[in-house]
Design an enzyme around this catalytic site. Structure first.
Site, PDB file in Angstrom:
ATOM      1  N   HIS A  19       0.854  -1.208   0.000  1.00  0.00           N
ATOM      2  CA  HIS A  19       0.000   0.000   0.000  1.00  0.00           C
ATOM      3  C   HIS A  19       0.880   1.245   0.000  1.00  0.00           C
ATOM      4  CE1 HIS A  19      -3.162  -2.552   2.342  1.00  0.00           C
ATOM      5  NE2 HIS A  19      -3.635  -2.352   1.114  1.00  0.00           N
ATOM      6  N   SER A 130      -2.992  -7.607   3.040  1.00  0.00           N
ATOM      7  CA  SER A 130      -3.200  -7.407   4.491  1.00  0.00           C
ATOM      8  C   SER A 130      -3.607  -8.728   5.133  1.00  0.00           C
ATOM      9  CB  SER A 130      -4.301  -6.375   4.747  1.00  0.00           C
ATOM     10  OG  SER A 130      -3.923  -5.116   4.286  1.00  0.00           O
TER      11      SER A 130
END
Ligand code: PNS
Length: 165
Positions: A19, A130
């Site tokens: 990210h 994640s």
């Protein structure tokens, strides 16, 4: 002045190095980039929305023009509330395409004046997510290099607290 403003939305539960790579690169393309943490009522995240916003603020503090905010409801409404005309999403592999294509198409239908821009994730993070990171951390595995240092610490604390009950 006509500022180029973009939003970069996601769950960020938690923010990963992948990210951050996308956020860093996108921040150079726009005058202002608002990272939007989605507060999804249908999901039970590991980190609260406040924790996710806090972690993102810490790891993007060095980036000029980057802000972090939470949102619920429609992404296009969040973008409009920040006068953003662009949505930035990272694209890892072909497997991401269908989901991203659907989201971009729906958002375009809802708001034809807002365009979705894709940033290819750097190859070293193409495998990263994640959820995979959380699973590794939940079993005591090392997540160094997968998430920023401050996030690694918080993952450790979170799972240690859970283990204590
Ligand atoms: O990191 P994620 O979980 O893939 O991010 C998904 C996100 C937050 C970008 C997406 O769920 C979203 O935009 N939610 C807001 C609700 C919305 O606008 N839905 C319509 C587009 S599908």
């Amino acid at each position: 002045m006509n500022l180029r403003i973009a939003v970069c939305p996601g769950s960020f539960d938690p923010v990963t190095c992948g990210h951050l790579d996308v956020i860093e690169r996108a921040s150079k393309m726009f005058d202002k980039l608002i990272v939007g943490v989605f507060c999804n009522p249908d999901k039970k995240p590991l980190f609260t929305v406040e924790e996710r916003v806090q972690m993102l603020r810490e790891v993007t503090a060095h980036l000029p023009g980057v802000e972090v905010d939470a949102f619920d409801g429609l992404l296009v409404d969040f973008a409009r509330s920040h006068d953003a005309r662009f949505i930035v999403r990272g694209l890892r592999a072909v497997s991401d395409f269908e989901y991203e294509f659907q989201m971009a198409s729906i958002n375009r239908k809802l708001a034809p004046d807002i365009d979705t821009v894709f940033v290819m994730t750097s190859t070293e993070y193409a495998f990263l997510s994640s959820s995979a990171t959380k699973q590794v951390a939940s079993f005591g595995g090392c997540v160094r290099g997968l998430v920023p240092g401050s996030v690694e610490r918080r993952l450790r604390e979170k799972f240690a607290a859970r283990a204590k009950g």
